[in-house]
Design a protein around this motif. Structure first.
Motif, PDB file in Angstrom:
ATOM      1  N   LYS A  26      21.802 -54.193  31.929  1.00  0.00           N
ATOM      2  CA  LYS A  26      21.825 -55.633  32.222  1.00  0.00           C
ATOM      3  C   LYS A  26      20.513 -56.086  32.857  1.00  0.00           C
ATOM      4  O   LYS A  26      19.977 -57.146  32.522  1.00  0.00           O
ATOM      5  CB  LYS A  26      23.004 -55.949  33.144  1.00  0.00           C
ATOM      6  CG  LYS A  26      24.360 -55.804  32.470  1.00  0.00           C
ATOM      7  CD  LYS A  26      25.505 -56.094  33.432  1.00  0.00           C
ATOM      8  CE  LYS A  26      26.859 -55.933  32.740  1.00  0.00           C
ATOM      9  NZ  LYS A  26      27.987 -56.169  33.676  1.00  0.00           N
ATOM     10  N   ILE A  27      19.990 -55.278  33.763  1.00  0.00           N
ATOM     11  CA  ILE A  27      18.705 -55.601  34.395  1.00  0.00           C
ATOM     12  C   ILE A  27      17.596 -55.607  33.351  1.00  0.00           C
ATOM     13  O   ILE A  27      16.760 -56.521  33.295  1.00  0.00           O
ATOM     14  CB  ILE A  27      18.387 -54.600  35.518  1.00  0.00           C
ATOM     15  CG1 ILE A  27      19.386 -54.746  36.656  1.00  0.00           C
ATOM     16  CG2 ILE A  27      16.954 -54.793  36.025  1.00  0.00           C
ATOM     17  CD1 ILE A  27      19.289 -53.643  37.702  1.00  0.00           C
ATOM     18  N   ASP A  28      17.583 -54.575  32.507  1.00  0.00           N
ATOM     19  CA  ASP A  28      16.544 -54.450  31.479  1.00  0.00           C
ATOM     20  C   ASP A  28      16.570 -55.634  30.516  1.00  0.00           C
ATOM     21  O   ASP A  28      15.515 -56.184  30.164  1.00  0.00           O
ATOM     22  CB  ASP A  28      16.755 -53.143  30.710  1.00  0.00           C
ATOM     23  CG  ASP A  28      15.703 -52.908  29.653  1.00  0.00           C
ATOM     24  OD1 ASP A  28      14.541 -52.673  30.021  1.00  0.00           O
ATOM     25  OD2 ASP A  28      16.045 -52.960  28.458  1.00  0.00           O
ATOM     26  N   GLU A  29      17.758 -56.030  30.104  1.00  0.00           N
ATOM     27  CA  GLU A  29      17.882 -57.162  29.184  1.00  0.00           C
ATOM     28  C   GLU A  29      17.329 -58.441  29.806  1.00  0.00           C
ATOM     29  O   GLU A  29      16.611 -59.206  29.148  1.00  0.00           O
ATOM     30  CB  GLU A  29      19.350 -57.365  28.807  1.00  0.00           C
ATOM     31  CG  GLU A  29      19.571 -58.507  27.815  1.00  0.00           C
ATOM     32  CD  GLU A  29      21.036 -58.694  27.461  1.00  0.00           C
ATOM     33  OE1 GLU A  29      21.322 -59.589  26.639  1.00  0.00           O
ATOM     34  OE2 GLU A  29      21.894 -57.962  27.998  1.00  0.00           O
ATOM     35  N   LEU A  30      17.626 -58.650  31.071  1.00  0.00           N
ATOM     36  CA  LEU A  30      17.156 -59.855  31.746  1.00  0.00           C
ATOM     37  C   LEU A  30      15.646 -59.849  31.910  1.00  0.00           C
ATOM     38  O   LEU A  30      14.979 -60.837  31.616  1.00  0.00           O
ATOM     39  CB  LEU A  30      17.829 -59.955  33.121  1.00  0.00           C
ATOM     40  CG  LEU A  30      17.460 -61.172  33.975  1.00  0.00           C
ATOM     41  CD1 LEU A  30      17.885 -62.464  33.275  1.00  0.00           C
ATOM     42  CD2 LEU A  30      18.100 -61.078  35.356  1.00  0.00           C
ATOM     43  N   VAL A  31      15.104 -58.715  32.338  1.00  0.00           N
ATOM     44  CA  VAL A  31      13.661 -58.605  32.578  1.00  0.00           C
ATOM     45  C   VAL A  31      12.876 -58.803  31.297  1.00  0.00           C
ATOM     46  O   VAL A  31      11.893 -59.574  31.242  1.00  0.00           O
ATOM     47  CB  VAL A  31      13.311 -57.241  33.220  1.00  0.00           C
ATOM     48  CG1 VAL A  31      11.809 -57.014  33.226  1.00  0.00           C
ATOM     49  CG2 VAL A  31      13.876 -57.169  34.628  1.00  0.00           C
ATOM     50  N   LYS A  90      13.777 -60.194  28.552  1.00  0.00           N
ATOM     51  CA  LYS A  90      14.035 -61.490  27.941  1.00  0.00           C
ATOM     52  C   LYS A  90      12.928 -62.486  28.287  1.00  0.00           C
ATOM     53  O   LYS A  90      12.595 -63.372  27.497  1.00  0.00           O
ATOM     54  CB  LYS A  90      15.382 -62.025  28.431  1.00  0.00           C
ATOM     55  CG  LYS A  90      15.753 -63.396  27.907  1.00  0.00           C
ATOM     56  CD  LYS A  90      17.116 -63.823  28.439  1.00  0.00           C
ATOM     57  CE  LYS A  90      17.502 -65.204  27.929  1.00  0.00           C
ATOM     58  NZ  LYS A  90      18.842 -65.623  28.470  1.00  0.00           N
ATOM     59  N   PHE A  91      12.342 -62.327  29.466  1.00  0.00           N
ATOM     60  CA  PHE A  91      11.326 -63.268  29.940  1.00  0.00           C
ATOM     61  C   PHE A  91       9.919 -62.713  29.869  1.00  0.00           C
ATOM     62  O   PHE A  91       8.993 -63.280  30.429  1.00  0.00           O
ATOM     63  CB  PHE A  91      11.652 -63.689  31.377  1.00  0.00           C
ATOM     64  CG  PHE A  91      12.921 -64.487  31.504  1.00  0.00           C
ATOM     65  CD1 PHE A  91      12.955 -65.820  31.132  1.00  0.00           C
ATOM     66  CD2 PHE A  91      14.088 -63.887  31.928  1.00  0.00           C
ATOM     67  CE1 PHE A  91      14.126 -66.555  31.217  1.00  0.00           C
ATOM     68  CE2 PHE A  91      15.266 -64.607  32.025  1.00  0.00           C
ATOM     69  CZ  PHE A  91      15.291 -65.952  31.657  1.00  0.00           C
TER      70      PHE A  91
END
Length: 275
Positions: A266-271, A273-274
């Motif tokens: 979840k952290i990796d996806e968020l990071v 993504k931007f």
């Protein structure tokens, strides 16, 4: 531009979805290793992220001369070959001496150079000569910028299949500390950067005849490292860490493993993504 390394069917890069390297510290027996590999595959399959199975056929850097080292090269590689056939996963394997590189390369998808040995030129070159992907763990004694010289050794053999792994730095006697700047510094070399979550929480020699550690801190550091946008997280997992034959104090149990990998994804996806 961040380089992309192909391992089996997976593509690994600092800009791609987080990959995992995981498994018991050491092959304790064929049944134990294969059972654990199956369980880890089930856990990691839920994330849909790349998973590379790790193993050691010999731990040549144990604290005590009487400590269990593993089944040895021949039997160990036979077990790893069975694990690959059963799970369909690529494997990463430690090598400690130059002569082991070519033999281990017959089974392993990734050859791993232990942190203590990252400056051993003959070992580094022998691994590079196999043409396999090389995962180099940064020495506990080494500045992250100094890894550039290790990279040049591997590249001098025409091999540009390189992963760089952070695993903490010596902090006085019997402890390690992770400088998160190391991950950013090594990312500047453009090769995929891996964070070793469980070796980073070791307490070398803390138990006298064995290394101690604090496994509960591994997810804390792994989350911090993942937030920087790295290629992967390495960790050791065991069904019963308190009775593991090697690195039990810093190995994750399977319940903690499942929780951690979901959080990291979840952290990796968020990071990313931007990015």
């Amino acid at each position: 531009m961040q380089k992309i390394i192909q391992i089996g069917k997976y593509k690994i890069s600092n800009s791609l979805p987080l990959a995992f390297m995981a498994g018991p510290c050491i092959i304790e027996s064929e049944k134990h290793y294969l059972d654990t590999a199956r369980k880890l595959k089930q856990i990691l399959a839920k994330t849909k992220h790349p998973f590379i199975l790790k193993a050691s056929f010999d731990k040549a850097n144990r604290t005590s001369v009487s400590a269990y080292r593993g089944p040895g090269l021949s039997l160990g590689l036979n077990i790893l070959q069975k694990a690959k056939q059963i799970t369909g996963l690529p494997v990463v394997v430690d090598v400690h001496e130059p002569w082991q590189a070519e033999e281990a390369a017959q089974v392993a998808d990734v050859l791993q150079i232990p942190a203590f040995l990252c400056r051993q030129t003959d070992l580094v070159l022998a691994c590079a000569d196999t043409g396999k992907v090389i995962n180099v763990k940064k020495g506990q004694f080494l500045a992250p910028g100094a890894m550039e010289q290790v990279i040049k050794k591997i590249e001098s053999r025409g091999n540009k299949q390189i992963l760089l792994t952070e695993r903490g730095a010596c902090f006085g006697y019997g402890d390690l500390v992770v400088d998160m700047r190391s991950l950013e510094i090594m990312k500047q070399f453009e090769y995929p950067v891996i964070f070793d979550a469980t070796h980073s929480v070791q307490k070398p020699g803390a138990l006298g005849s064995a290394t101690g550690g604090n496994r509960l801190m591994a997810p804390v550091l792994a989350k911090s490292a993942t937030a920087l946008g790295i290629a992967g997280v390495f960790f050791e997992a065991h069904p019963d860490p308190d009775h593991a034959l090697s690195d039990g104090p810093n190995s994750l149990d399977l319940k903690l493993t499942a929780k951690m990998v979901q959080q990291l994804c979840k952290i990796d996806e968020l990071v990313k993504k931007f990015k």
